[in-house]
Motif scaffolding. Structure first.
Motif, PDB file in Angstrom:
ATOM      1  N   LEU A 101       9.692  -7.715   7.559  1.00 53.64           N
ATOM      2  CA  LEU A 101       8.783  -8.447   6.345  1.00 53.64           C
ATOM      3  C   LEU A 101       8.652 -10.049   6.428  1.00 53.64           C
ATOM      4  O   LEU A 101       7.567 -10.553   6.969  1.00 53.64           O
ATOM      5  N   ASP A 102       9.652 -10.890   5.628  1.00 59.27           N
ATOM      6  CA  ASP A 102       9.219 -12.249   5.948  1.00 59.27           C
ATOM      7  C   ASP A 102       8.821 -12.604   7.071  1.00 59.27           C
ATOM      8  O   ASP A 102       8.150 -13.612   7.563  1.00 59.27           O
ATOM      9  N   TYR A 103      10.124 -12.274   7.894  1.00 57.81           N
ATOM     10  CA  TYR A 103       9.704 -12.831   9.703  1.00 57.81           C
ATOM     11  C   TYR A 103       8.351 -12.887  10.220  1.00 57.81           C
ATOM     12  O   TYR A 103       7.668 -13.115  10.874  1.00 57.81           O
ATOM     13  N   LYS A 145       2.925 -11.793   1.438  1.00 56.87           N
ATOM     14  CA  LYS A 145       3.779 -11.036   1.209  1.00 56.87           C
ATOM     15  C   LYS A 145       4.337 -10.262   0.284  1.00 56.87           C
ATOM     16  O   LYS A 145       5.120  -9.225  -0.332  1.00 56.87           O
ATOM     17  N   GLU A 146       4.475 -11.541  -0.788  1.00 56.16           N
ATOM     18  CA  GLU A 146       4.904 -11.014  -1.986  1.00 56.16           C
ATOM     19  C   GLU A 146       5.004  -9.354  -3.218  1.00 56.16           C
ATOM     20  O   GLU A 146       4.929  -8.741  -3.296  1.00 56.16           O
ATOM     21  N   ILE A 191       5.278  -6.229  -0.530  1.00 52.00           N
ATOM     22  CA  ILE A 191       6.950  -5.822  -0.633  1.00 52.00           C
ATOM     23  C   ILE A 191       7.600  -5.257  -1.871  1.00 52.00           C
ATOM     24  O   ILE A 191       8.012  -4.263  -2.826  1.00 52.00           O
ATOM     25  N   GLU A 194      17.072  -4.829   1.247  1.00 48.38           N
ATOM     26  CA  GLU A 194      17.104  -5.756   1.405  1.00 48.38           C
ATOM     27  C   GLU A 194      17.145  -6.776   2.607  1.00 48.38           C
ATOM     28  O   GLU A 194      16.015  -7.809   3.190  1.00 48.38           O
ATOM     29  N   LYS A 242      13.215  -6.954   3.641  1.00 47.54           N
ATOM     30  CA  LYS A 242      12.358  -7.697   2.967  1.00 47.54           C
ATOM     31  C   LYS A 242      12.509  -8.746   4.073  1.00 47.54           C
ATOM     32  O   LYS A 242      11.745  -9.321   4.249  1.00 47.54           O
ATOM     33  N   TYR A 243      13.715  -9.371   4.118  1.00 46.29           N
ATOM     34  CA  TYR A 243      13.844  -9.802   5.375  1.00 46.29           C
ATOM     35  C   TYR A 243      13.093 -10.128   6.481  1.00 46.29           C
ATOM     36  O   TYR A 243      12.940 -10.806   7.280  1.00 46.29           O
ATOM     37  N   PHE A 297       5.232 -11.074   8.725  1.00 45.70           N
ATOM     38  CA  PHE A 297       4.588 -12.438   7.660  1.00 45.70           C
ATOM     39  C   PHE A 297       3.999 -13.764   8.474  1.00 45.70           C
ATOM     40  O   PHE A 297       3.381 -13.750   8.388  1.00 45.70           O
ATOM     41  N   ASP A 298       5.757 -14.134   9.546  1.00 47.87           N
ATOM     42  CA  ASP A 298       5.359 -15.679   9.509  1.00 47.87           C
ATOM     43  C   ASP A 298       4.903 -15.396  10.715  1.00 47.87           C
ATOM     44  O   ASP A 298       3.804 -16.508  10.999  1.00 47.87           O
ATOM     45  N   LYS A 315       0.523 -14.945  10.129  1.00 44.62           N
ATOM     46  CA  LYS A 315      -0.175 -16.930   9.357  1.00 44.62           C
ATOM     47  C   LYS A 315      -0.104 -17.625   9.984  1.00 44.62           C
ATOM     48  O   LYS A 315      -0.384 -17.757  11.266  1.00 44.62           O
TER      49      LYS A 315
END
Length: 702
Positions: A688-690, A670-671, A674, A682, A685-686, A692-693, A696
């Motif tokens: 993308l965080d969701y 993820k990092e 981004i 921003e 990015k939120y 990637f969750d 995984k």
């Protein structure tokens, strides 16, 4: 306080002695809520009553006697998570029946926890091929996310068509997509049908034939069957569940506290005042069942007139993101800034998923307005459920659907009590006998000798006439081959005949069909009109508007949605209609094209036409295939475009698959994704965080 606890324990014990276990369980759940509110520890007596009522997950081992601690550990099973989970008594009973190889059709409440049983079955039995049929694409991704984390190290989790199989596979599909694997998978160890009540035309007239078709054809390839539904009293005799044991489990894990307020309401104005009063008193999350799109509009006007935007950094970011990527004047953009979301079946998949995610966030969406999509598309729940209208579309709400909606109130370990506010007269309580008649629509897909036992005399006669007509049109051998291949996407055999007749009688009108494969939208008009008229009244708009929409939508990847909407203004297509028509292109229109192509290759074989290229464009909304598939995984197209333009992923690569992209992104992480992607804001990015969750793998045990 302890004296009050003891008095209530005495009442619960008396109910148990009187053989009133359900009532005892309801009282116990209220007592557990009392403990939670007052931060009281459970004493041994409370733990004993938890054990007696079968609610084993609620046991507190720290304050239990050894008998309760033994039960708590004895009912632990591995469901693929880091630690084993304790099942309640009825979950354990169900799991045991499945492990014994039984075919089961089960009715259990919404709060029952049916998914844990599936996960435990997979973990313990280790089947090679698991087929899970779900009613919607939203539920497809929710199920994928749950199972991916637990089993992706061991199984290939497949949710899309044309995927190369692994040694062990879990297939998660709506029924139409499941049929794509009928001739690819030799057998399934188990076929699971979630919300199987939708096989009845009473509950889903449009799609029940396709579900029954899948249950027949895929069920014949399945060693075991497990059907799930809520609130079914009994199942009428039918050929689809005759080899299954029906189990009805009336076992709730939360208590529904009903507030019947409709007697206090005389008109819409008073109802609006009452709704606002409920929302002001309850700071918890609220699901508001609106019933229809027009009622969602009414509530939208009410909330926009009543509430001002609030200071909420996360939702402000989302509102700005919607304004930039969709429509600055869209009502949802304005509602989000007031901590209100909208869930319906028309939105882009990723938008619905992001809103449900924000609804689950403590500082996210507070109130979610919904049609019946909330009970068909996701497994979310809330502290409060408000019934604003007792309608489902144009019809009155039936008792079955009503119970399903209010069943969204409360959640294990979070809200022992779900508060239900009823603002219109509810349906009369009734028993739900599930009737699954054999639909005429799928007769043409069946072998008349193999399935004759399932049909009435009238249906056998209809099928014989139909088979004779199709053999006359396309030839006996060709017709038999197409049936064996399950080549048709439509479950409407009359539509297949209509297409065959038109191709046979008017072959010259189909001249130049292959021009659709050339990306020249300005030249598509004649053929688009011709195709659409094969299925009149199916497109939710006039022919001209739909033709122009397809031509403008062809630039879905190269132009932003705001730009497309600007071009669609002349045809009175706003953002909500954009969602509806895009969905019609990707599903209804693509299915029609596929069946047309299948037949014209046989009937007009001398012309050597093949419009597979155009079909792929339409079925993927004119986006690169994997971009469209990633939206089902919760990643919006505009972020995929940024990944493409930043050279993180080349979506033009024809070798790309959804699985190779997921693998590639997991390798990058993820990092780094981004960091390497340009122009991310921003909220990108939120998201993308969701995303990637959801890809995984948390369980890495081999």
């Amino acid at each position: 306080m302890q004296e009050q606890v003891f008095d209530r324990c005495h009442i619960i014990n008396e109910l148990l002695i009187g053989n009133q276990e359900n009532e005892a369980r309801q009282e116990l759940i209220k007592l557990l809520d009392y403990h939670s509110t007052n931060e009281l520890a459970y004493n041994p007596l409370v733990n004993h009553l938890i054990r007696e009522t079968g609610l084993f997950p609620y046991l507190d081992p720290e304050t239990s006697n050894w008998e309760e601690r033994f039960i708590y550990n004895a009912f632990k099973v591995d469901v693929g998570e880091e630690k084993p989970l304790t099942l309640h008594r009825e979950q354990s009973f169900l799991l045991k029946s499945l492990l014994e190889g039984k075919n089961i059709a089960v009715s259990a409440p919404t709060s029952f926890g049916k998914s844990f049983v599936i996960d435990a079955y997979i973990k313990i039995k280790k089947p090679h091929n698991v087929l899970i049929i779900v009613p919607t694409l939203a539920l497809t991704d929710e199920t994928r996310r749950r199972l991916y984390k637990k089993f992706a190290h061991e199984y290939k989790i497949i949710t899309t068509s044309d995927v190369e199989l692994s040694d062990k596979n879990i297939f998660i599909f709506p029924q139409e997509r499941a049929m794509n694997y009928i001739n690819i998978v030799e057998s399934f160890d188990i076929m699971i049908v979630d919300e199987f009540y939708k096989a009845s035309s009473k509950f889903d007239k449009e799609r029940s034939p396709s579900l029954i078709r899948a249950m027949i054809r895929l069920g014949a390839k399945s060693n075991q069957k497990y059907y799930l539904a809520p609130n079914i009293t009994s199942i009428d005799s039918n050929p689809f569940t005759e080899d299954m044991e029906f189990i009805r489990l009336d076992f709730n894990t939360v208590f529904l506290e009903k507030h019947e307020l409709y007697d206090q309401i005389n008109n819409n104005e008073e109802k609006s005042v009452k709704l606002l009063e409920i929302l002001s008193k309850n700071r918890g999350k609220s699901l508001i069942y609106a019933g229809t799109y027009s009622n969602i509009d009414s509530l939208t006007y009410l909330f926009l007139d009543t509430y001002e935007p609030v200071q909420n950094e996360l939702l402000e970011m989302f509102a700005q993101w919607l304004a930039k990527n969709y429509d600055v004047n869209w009502s949802l953009t304005k509602l989000i800034s007031r901590e209100i979301g909208v869930h319906n079946g028309r939105l882009h998949r990723s938008l619905s998923q992001i809103q449900v995610k924000l609804f689950e966030e403590e500082t996210g969406i507070r109130n979610l307005i919904s049609t019946s999509s909330i009970i068909e598309g996701v497994n979310t729940s809330a502290e409060n459920v408000i019934i604003w209208r007792n309608r489902k579309g144009s019809a009155k709400l039936d008792d079955f659907t009503y119970k399903n909606i209010i069943g969204r109130g409360g959640r294990m370990f979070k809200h022992f009590i779900g508060k239900i506010y009823i603002l219109e007269v509810p349906p009369i309580e009734s028993q739900t006998q599930l009737d699954i008649p054999f639909p005429d629509e799928i007769l043409g897909d069946l072998d008349d000798t193999k399935y004759e036992g399932l049909l009435t005399k009238e249906q056998v006669a209809k099928l014989k006439i139909y088979n004779d007509e199709m053999c006359d049109l396309i030839g006996f051998q060709v017709y038999e081959e197409l049936k064996a291949e399950s080549a048709f996407q439509s479950s409407n055999y009359e539509l297949i005949k209509t297409i065959a007749i038109d191709l046979t009688r008017n072959p010259t009108e189909w001249n130049g069909l292959y021009y659709l494969n050339e990306f020249k939208p300005q030249d598509w008009d004649r053929l688009l009109y011709k195709i659409l008229k094969l299925q009149p009244g199916n497109w939710d708009t006039g022919y001209k508007t739909f033709v122009e929409f397809i031509k403008i939508m062809a630039y879905n990847w190269s132009k932003s949605i705001p730009k497309l909407l600007k071009e669609l203004e002349d045809y009175d297509v706003g953002i909500d209609k954009f969602f509806l028509l895009e969905r019609n292109v990707t599903y209804k229109f693509s299915a029609l094209l596929n069946d047309l192509n299948t037949l014209q290759k046989r009937i007009l074989k001398d012309k050597q036409y093949d419009i597979s290229k155009f079909i792929k464009w339409c079925s993927n909304a004119f986006l690169p295939k994997v971009v469209f598939q990633l939206e089902e995984y919760g990643l919006p197209r505009m972020i995929s475009k940024k990944l493409h333009e930043s050279n993180v992923i080349d979506f033009y690569n024809s070798e790309l698959t959804i699985h190779s992209v997921v693998e590639h992104l997991n390798e990058i992480g993820k990092e780094m994704t981004i960091e390497r992607t340009n122009n991310l804001d921003e909220f990108d990015k939120y998201i993308l965080d969701y995303f990637f969750d959801g890809i995984k793998i948390t369980n890495t045990q081999q």
